[in-house]
Design a protein around this motif. Structure first.
Motif, PDB file in Angstrom:
ATOM      1  N   PRO A  28      47.320  71.819 -89.624  1.00 48.32           N
ATOM      2  CA  PRO A  28      45.273  71.549 -90.007  1.00 48.32           C
ATOM      3  C   PRO A  28      44.913  70.515 -90.262  1.00 48.32           C
ATOM      4  O   PRO A  28      44.259  70.563 -89.619  1.00 48.32           O
ATOM      5  CB  PRO A  28      45.493  72.866 -91.307  1.00 48.32           C
ATOM      6  N   SER A  29      46.079  69.319 -90.753  1.00 44.15           N
ATOM      7  CA  SER A  29      45.706  67.767 -91.103  1.00 44.15           C
ATOM      8  C   SER A  29      45.271  67.768 -89.423  1.00 44.15           C
ATOM      9  O   SER A  29      43.791  66.547 -89.651  1.00 44.15           O
ATOM     10  CB  SER A  29      46.231  67.219 -91.612  1.00 44.15           C
ATOM     11  N   GLN A  30      45.280  68.091 -88.470  1.00 41.41           N
ATOM     12  CA  GLN A  30      45.326  67.085 -87.454  1.00 41.41           C
ATOM     13  C   GLN A  30      44.622  68.573 -85.960  1.00 41.41           C
ATOM     14  O   GLN A  30      44.277  67.562 -84.966  1.00 41.41           O
ATOM     15  CB  GLN A  30      46.181  67.448 -86.427  1.00 41.41           C
ATOM     16  N   ASN A  31      44.444  69.401 -86.998  1.00 42.86           N
ATOM     17  CA  ASN A  31      43.338  70.407 -86.253  1.00 42.86           C
ATOM     18  C   ASN A  31      44.265  70.747 -84.813  1.00 42.86           C
ATOM     19  O   ASN A  31      43.404  70.155 -83.436  1.00 42.86           O
ATOM     20  CB  ASN A  31      41.905  69.885 -86.135  1.00 42.86           C
ATOM     21  N   MET A  32      45.435  70.782 -84.696  1.00 40.42           N
ATOM     22  CA  MET A  32      45.792  71.184 -82.914  1.00 40.42           C
ATOM     23  C   MET A  32      47.610  72.011 -83.756  1.00 40.42           C
ATOM     24  O   MET A  32      47.726  72.079 -84.168  1.00 40.42           O
ATOM     25  CB  MET A  32      46.876  69.225 -83.613  1.00 40.42           C
ATOM     26  N   TRP A  33      47.694  72.537 -82.321  1.00 38.72           N
ATOM     27  CA  TRP A  33      49.353  73.182 -82.058  1.00 38.72           C
ATOM     28  C   TRP A  33      50.134  72.323 -82.025  1.00 38.72           C
ATOM     29  O   TRP A  33      50.571  72.202 -80.567  1.00 38.72           O
ATOM     30  CB  TRP A  33      48.662  74.643 -81.319  1.00 38.72           C
ATOM     31  N   TYR A  34      51.522  72.970 -82.539  1.00 41.64           N
ATOM     32  CA  TYR A  34      52.680  72.092 -81.785  1.00 41.64           C
ATOM     33  C   TYR A  34      53.682  72.847 -81.099  1.00 41.64           C
ATOM     34  O   TYR A  34      53.382  74.596 -81.943  1.00 41.64           O
ATOM     35  CB  TYR A  34      53.296  71.451 -83.332  1.00 41.64           C
ATOM     36  N   MET A  35      54.832  73.301 -80.495  1.00 44.44           N
ATOM     37  CA  MET A  35      55.208  74.131 -79.666  1.00 44.44           C
ATOM     38  C   MET A  35      56.825  72.839 -80.416  1.00 44.44           C
ATOM     39  O   MET A  35      57.065  72.179 -80.168  1.00 44.44           O
ATOM     40  CB  MET A  35      55.086  73.906 -78.505  1.00 44.44           C
ATOM     41  N   VAL A  70      55.891  68.855 -79.719  1.00 44.32           N
ATOM     42  CA  VAL A  70      55.397  68.573 -78.684  1.00 44.32           C
ATOM     43  C   VAL A  70      53.716  69.716 -79.159  1.00 44.32           C
ATOM     44  O   VAL A  70      53.673  70.526 -79.016  1.00 44.32           O
ATOM     45  CB  VAL A  70      55.982  69.435 -77.605  1.00 44.32           C
ATOM     46  N   PRO A  71      52.625  68.443 -79.085  1.00 42.36           N
ATOM     47  CA  PRO A  71      51.066  69.335 -79.023  1.00 42.36           C
ATOM     48  C   PRO A  71      50.936  69.709 -77.746  1.00 42.36           C
ATOM     49  O   PRO A  71      50.822  69.388 -76.734  1.00 42.36           O
ATOM     50  CB  PRO A  71      50.559  67.757 -79.241  1.00 42.36           C
ATOM     51  N   LEU A  72      49.970  70.880 -78.356  1.00 37.46           N
ATOM     52  CA  LEU A  72      49.699  71.788 -77.270  1.00 37.46           C
ATOM     53  C   LEU A  72      47.961  71.269 -77.167  1.00 37.46           C
ATOM     54  O   LEU A  72      47.315  71.150 -77.419  1.00 37.46           O
ATOM     55  CB  LEU A  72      49.640  73.287 -77.384  1.00 37.46           C
TER      56      LEU A  72
END
Length: 82
Positions: free
Chosen positions: A25-32, A62-64
């Motif tokens: 949530p702090s980066q507003n990003m999904w990771y795999m 890894v960011p998606l």
């Protein structure tokens, strides 16, 4: 526990706990990440997880991005939105 089940009917390359998709949530990003947390330890998949043909590791998340291709065994998934 698994939220999404992927069945590869032709091979046995997909582990029961093959990969983890996590939201930061702090980066507003999904990771795999390869593998899953299970019974007090991290368990990598046996055959690897790939994003855009690059093998990923569990520690490196890894960011998606939209358009990325996730490969698990013989199954390919395309990220449509993040």
């Amino acid at each position: 526990h698994n939220h999404i089940a992927i069945k590869d009917f032709n091979t046995k390359y997909i582990s029961r706990r093959h990969f983890t998709k996590e939201y930061n949530p702090s980066q507003n990003m999904w990771y795999m990440r390869d593998g899953q947390w299970n019974d007090g330890s991290w368990n990598d998949s046996l055959n690897g997880t790939y994003v855009n043909s690059h093998e990923i590791k569990h520690l490196e998340g890894v960011p998606l991005h939209a358009g990325d291709i996730i490969t698990v065994g013989e199954v390919k998934l395309r990220v449509e939105g993040v």
